[in-house]
Design a protein around this motif. Structure first.
Motif, PDB file in Angstrom:
ATOM      1  N   ASP A  18     -22.419  15.097  43.871  1.00 38.74           N
ATOM      2  CA  ASP A  18     -23.252  16.182  44.371  1.00 38.74           C
ATOM      3  C   ASP A  18     -24.193  16.710  43.286  1.00 38.74           C
ATOM      4  OD1 ASP A  18     -22.158  16.136  46.902  1.00 38.74           O
ATOM      5  OD2 ASP A  18     -20.562  17.553  46.386  1.00 38.74           O
ATOM      6  N   ARG A  19     -23.972  16.266  42.058  1.00 36.87           N
ATOM      7  CA  ARG A  19     -24.760  16.754  40.924  1.00 36.87           C
ATOM      8  C   ARG A  19     -25.295  15.579  40.108  1.00 36.87           C
ATOM      9  NH1 ARG A  19     -20.275  21.441  39.627  1.00 36.87           N
ATOM     10  NH2 ARG A  19     -21.147  23.007  41.054  1.00 36.87           N
ATOM     11  N   PRO A  20     -26.257  14.858  40.651  1.00 36.79           N
ATOM     12  CA  PRO A  20     -26.807  13.722  39.914  1.00 36.79           C
ATOM     13  C   PRO A  20     -27.547  14.184  38.668  1.00 36.79           C
ATOM     14  CG  PRO A  20     -28.149  14.202  41.836  1.00 36.79           C
ATOM     15  CD  PRO A  20     -26.917  15.056  41.949  1.00 36.79           C
ATOM     16  N   PRO A  21     -27.707  13.299  37.686  1.00 37.12           N
ATOM     17  CA  PRO A  21     -28.407  13.665  36.456  1.00 37.12           C
ATOM     18  C   PRO A  21     -29.893  13.823  36.693  1.00 37.12           C
ATOM     19  CG  PRO A  21     -27.898  11.337  36.450  1.00 37.12           C
ATOM     20  CD  PRO A  21     -27.208  11.908  37.660  1.00 37.12           C
ATOM     21  N   LEU A  22     -30.525  14.552  35.807  1.00 36.82           N
ATOM     22  CA  LEU A  22     -31.976  14.665  35.837  1.00 36.82           C
ATOM     23  C   LEU A  22     -32.603  13.323  35.472  1.00 36.82           C
ATOM     24  CD1 LEU A  22     -32.250  18.062  33.949  1.00 36.82           C
ATOM     25  CD2 LEU A  22     -32.902  17.697  36.344  1.00 36.82           C
ATOM     26  N   ASN A  23     -33.770  13.059  36.040  1.00 35.70           N
ATOM     27  CA  ASN A  23     -34.510  11.845  35.753  1.00 35.70           C
ATOM     28  C   ASN A  23     -35.539  12.166  34.670  1.00 35.70           C
ATOM     29  OD1 ASN A  23     -36.328   9.652  35.758  1.00 35.70           O
ATOM     30  ND2 ASN A  23     -35.858   9.186  37.889  1.00 35.70           N
ATOM     31  N   ALA A  24     -35.176  11.926  33.411  1.00 31.39           N
ATOM     32  CA  ALA A  24     -36.027  12.325  32.294  1.00 31.39           C
ATOM     33  C   ALA A  24     -37.375  11.631  32.330  1.00 31.39           C
ATOM     34  CB  ALA A  24     -35.308  12.033  30.972  1.00 31.39           C
ATOM     35  N   GLY A  25     -37.395  10.344  32.656  1.00 27.79           N
ATOM     36  CA  GLY A  25     -38.650   9.620  32.694  1.00 27.79           C
ATOM     37  C   GLY A  25     -39.602  10.163  33.738  1.00 27.79           C
ATOM     38  N   ALA A  26     -39.071  10.432  34.924  1.00 29.43           N
ATOM     39  CA  ALA A  26     -39.919  10.971  35.992  1.00 29.43           C
ATOM     40  C   ALA A  26     -40.433  12.364  35.637  1.00 29.43           C
ATOM     41  CB  ALA A  26     -39.141  11.009  37.303  1.00 29.43           C
ATOM     42  N   LEU A  27     -39.598  13.172  34.993  1.00 32.53           N
ATOM     43  CA  LEU A  27     -40.036  14.502  34.575  1.00 32.53           C
ATOM     44  C   LEU A  27     -41.184  14.404  33.576  1.00 32.53           C
ATOM     45  CD1 LEU A  27     -36.566  16.254  34.178  1.00 32.53           C
ATOM     46  CD2 LEU A  27     -38.328  16.845  35.853  1.00 32.53           C
ATOM     47  N   ARG A  28     -41.055  13.499  32.612  1.00 32.00           N
ATOM     48  CA  ARG A  28     -42.135  13.340  31.631  1.00 32.00           C
ATOM     49  C   ARG A  28     -43.418  12.876  32.292  1.00 32.00           C
ATOM     50  NH1 ARG A  28     -37.799  11.974  28.039  1.00 32.00           N
ATOM     51  NH2 ARG A  28     -37.712   9.842  28.829  1.00 32.00           N
ATOM     52  N   ARG A  29     -43.303  11.909  33.202  1.00 33.91           N
ATOM     53  CA  ARG A  29     -44.508  11.382  33.853  1.00 33.91           C
ATOM     54  C   ARG A  29     -45.224  12.451  34.671  1.00 33.91           C
ATOM     55  NH1 ARG A  29     -41.023   6.952  34.446  1.00 33.91           N
ATOM     56  NH2 ARG A  29     -40.422   7.574  36.563  1.00 33.91           N
ATOM     57  N   SER A  30     -44.475  13.376  35.252  1.00 30.69           N
ATOM     58  CA  SER A  30     -45.097  14.374  36.120  1.00 30.69           C
ATOM     59  C   SER A  30     -45.582  15.609  35.371  1.00 30.69           C
ATOM     60  CB  SER A  30     -44.112  14.804  37.213  1.00 30.69           C
ATOM     61  OG  SER A  30     -42.985  15.451  36.650  1.00 30.69           O
ATOM     62  N   LEU A  31     -45.037  15.857  34.164  1.00 28.57           N
ATOM     63  CA  LEU A  31     -45.341  17.114  33.472  1.00 28.57           C
ATOM     64  C   LEU A  31     -46.197  16.939  32.228  1.00 28.57           C
ATOM     65  CD1 LEU A  31     -41.788  18.707  33.762  1.00 28.57           C
ATOM     66  CD2 LEU A  31     -43.853  19.559  34.881  1.00 28.57           C
ATOM     67  N   VAL A  32     -46.047  15.846  31.518  1.00 25.97           N
ATOM     68  CA  VAL A  32     -46.792  15.641  30.271  1.00 25.97           C
ATOM     69  C   VAL A  32     -48.113  14.937  30.593  1.00 25.97           C
ATOM     70  CG1 VAL A  32     -46.779  14.587  27.990  1.00 25.97           C
ATOM     71  CG2 VAL A  32     -44.656  15.516  28.941  1.00 25.97           C
ATOM     72  N   ARG A  33     -49.208  15.612  30.319  1.00 29.67           N
ATOM     73  CA  ARG A  33     -50.522  15.033  30.619  1.00 29.67           C
ATOM     74  C   ARG A  33     -51.547  15.558  29.620  1.00 29.67           C
ATOM     75  NH1 ARG A  33     -50.222  19.639  33.582  1.00 29.67           N
ATOM     76  NH2 ARG A  33     -52.169  20.761  33.967  1.00 29.67           N
ATOM     77  N   ASP A  34     -52.631  14.830  29.465  1.00 33.02           N
ATOM     78  CA  ASP A  34     -53.697  15.253  28.564  1.00 33.02           C
ATOM     79  C   ASP A  34     -54.265  16.594  29.017  1.00 33.02           C
ATOM     80  OD1 ASP A  34     -53.427  12.965  27.096  1.00 33.02           O
ATOM     81  OD2 ASP A  34     -55.051  11.880  28.086  1.00 33.02           O
ATOM     82  N   GLY A  35     -54.391  17.515  28.069  1.00 35.80           N
ATOM     83  CA  GLY A  35     -54.944  18.819  28.388  1.00 35.80           C
ATOM     84  C   GLY A  35     -53.952  19.790  28.981  1.00 35.80           C
ATOM     85  N   GLY A  36     -52.717  19.347  29.234  1.00 35.93           N
ATOM     86  CA  GLY A  36     -51.703  20.229  29.794  1.00 35.93           C
ATOM     87  C   GLY A  36     -50.903  20.924  28.706  1.00 35.93           C
ATOM     88  N   LEU A  37     -50.080  21.870  29.100  1.00 37.10           N
ATOM     89  CA  LEU A  37     -49.273  22.614  28.136  1.00 37.10           C
ATOM     90  C   LEU A  37     -48.111  21.795  27.610  1.00 37.10           C
ATOM     91  CD1 LEU A  37     -48.370  25.218  26.681  1.00 37.10           C
ATOM     92  CD2 LEU A  37     -47.244  25.921  28.819  1.00 37.10           C
ATOM     93  N   TRP A  38     -47.458  21.039  28.485  1.00 36.20           N
ATOM     94  CA  TRP A  38     -46.203  20.398  28.098  1.00 36.20           C
ATOM     95  C   TRP A  38     -46.485  19.119  27.326  1.00 36.20           C
ATOM     96  CZ3 TRP A  38     -43.699  24.411  28.372  1.00 36.20           C
ATOM     97  CH2 TRP A  38     -43.750  25.276  29.473  1.00 36.20           C
ATOM     98  N   SER A  39     -46.032  19.083  26.079  1.00 34.81           N
ATOM     99  CA  SER A  39     -46.302  17.963  25.183  1.00 34.81           C
ATOM    100  C   SER A  39     -45.139  16.985  25.095  1.00 34.81           C
ATOM    101  CB  SER A  39     -46.632  18.491  23.784  1.00 34.81           C
ATOM    102  OG  SER A  39     -45.564  19.291  23.272  1.00 34.81           O
ATOM    103  N   GLU A  40     -43.945  17.440  25.421  1.00 34.29           N
ATOM    104  CA  GLU A  40     -42.754  16.590  25.324  1.00 34.29           C
ATOM    105  C   GLU A  40     -41.670  17.173  26.217  1.00 34.29           C
ATOM    106  OE1 GLU A  40     -39.273  15.657  22.005  1.00 34.29           O
ATOM    107  OE2 GLU A  40     -41.258  16.313  21.335  1.00 34.29           O
ATOM    108  N   VAL A  41     -40.974  16.316  26.943  1.00 34.33           N
ATOM    109  CA  VAL A  41     -39.828  16.733  27.746  1.00 34.33           C
ATOM    110  C   VAL A  41     -38.642  15.862  27.336  1.00 34.33           C
ATOM    111  CG1 VAL A  41     -38.841  16.996  30.044  1.00 34.33           C
ATOM    112  CG2 VAL A  41     -41.281  17.455  29.681  1.00 34.33           C
ATOM    113  N   GLU A  42     -37.631  16.481  26.764  1.00 41.69           N
ATOM    114  CA  GLU A  42     -36.441  15.761  26.313  1.00 41.69           C
ATOM    115  C   GLU A  42     -35.232  16.282  27.066  1.00 41.69           C
ATOM    116  OE1 GLU A  42     -33.745  14.984  22.276  1.00 41.69           O
ATOM    117  OE2 GLU A  42     -35.600  16.159  22.158  1.00 41.69           O
ATOM    118  N   VAL A  43     -34.414  15.374  27.587  1.00 40.41           N
ATOM    119  CA  VAL A  43     -33.186  15.731  28.293  1.00 40.41           C
ATOM    120  C   VAL A  43     -32.002  15.205  27.487  1.00 40.41           C
ATOM    121  CG1 VAL A  43     -31.839  15.491  30.414  1.00 40.41           C
ATOM    122  CG2 VAL A  43     -34.338  15.660  30.538  1.00 40.41           C
TER     123      VAL A  43
END
Length: 288
Positions: A18-43
């Protein structure tokens, strides 16, 4: 040996389906972008405190703004006044972010925990479908069985001369028997339409990026960027009878009437005094 013990021994990330792990790769792909605030997402799977880790990293070297550190489990998480925050692995959102608001005067940085509260409430309301409210200065409230419960908290700490680390903890899927105290709650217990943490975390971080950008562009002026008005609209403390427990064992009792331009809670006392409170524990009093 319990299933959880076995899972801990063999390192399985799927010990609770009922509690699957976070998908770190998918989070990085959706949040880290040029010109955006988020520079790195580490799980990370487990740590004592994401705030401690990120403050230490910022102190040890040149860490870019926008680093996000997420833990599946925290073993020594802290709230305000060094209170412990405990929750089972993968049962919530436990993360910290590093911000460097160089354009904003330091005396306005006190708005960052309130800004984060607005972002967290906005993101969770959109994705979980749960009505949330903010208790000044840093608690997220939900309603469980008609009662107001704390489901999350925010902790801001300085990181060097120009940085602030903001930690967020939110109970997502905690069951009633797992609550650390009876006054606690979770999104699941409040009737969330979904408890998948990936979209919840994405929504919260996107809302935080949006509000931080507005606030920073306004030079930290909470009125000019709309933050002061939105915070007041979502603050469950305003209009309530409260007791403020202040440093030095002093207490102020009265009605919470406003959040001023410095982010302080203004309390109108029975003596006709309006006293701004910048730090302290706030207790919501029940009507007589």
């Amino acid at each position: 040996m319990t299933p959880r013990d076995a899972a801990d021994d063999n390192g399985s990330r799927w010990s609770d389906l009922d509690r699957p792990p976070l998908n770190a790769g998918a989070l990085r792909r959706s949040l880290v972008r040029d010109g955006g605030l988020w520079s790195e997402v580490e799980v990370v799977q487990r740590t004592g405190s994401t705030n401690n880790d990120l403050v230490a990293r910022a102190a040890a070297g040149d860490v870019a703004e926008g680093v996000v550190l997420v833990a599946e489990e925290q073993t020594a998480a802290r709230g305000r006044l060094d209170r412990r925050w405990t929750a089972p692995p993968r049962s919530g959102l436990f993360f910290s972010v590093l911000l460097r608001p160089a354009e904003v005067p330091v005396d306005r940085w006190g708005w960052l925990p309130l800004l984060t509260g607005v972002a967290v409430a906005t993101g969770l309301s959109r994705t979980a479908g749960v009505d949330t409210a903010l208790k000044w200065p840093n608690d997220l409230l939900v309603t469980v069985d008609g009662e107001e419960r704390k489901a999350g908290g925010i902790l801001a700490e300085r990181a060097g001369e120009d940085g602030v680390v903001i930690g967020v903890g939110v109970n997502v899927s905690l069951r009633a028997e797992e609550l650390p105290v009876p006054q606690a709650g979770s999104l699941a217990l409040a009737g969330a339409v979904g408890t998948d943490r990936d979209p919840l975390l994405r929504a919260v971080l996107r809302a935080l990026e949006e509000w931080y950008g507005r606030w920073r562009a306004a030079g930290g002026d909470p009125a000019a960027c709309g933050l002061q008005e939105v915070y007041a609209a979502g603050c469950a403390t305003l209009g309530r009878s409260v007791r403020a427990l202040l440093p030095g064992d002093r207490a102020v009792v009265g009605e919470a009437v406003a959040v001023d331009g410095d982010g302080r809670l203004v309390i109108a006392t029975a003596q006709g005094v309006q006293e701004p409170v910048g730090a302290g524990d706030i207790v919501h009093l029940r009507p007589a």
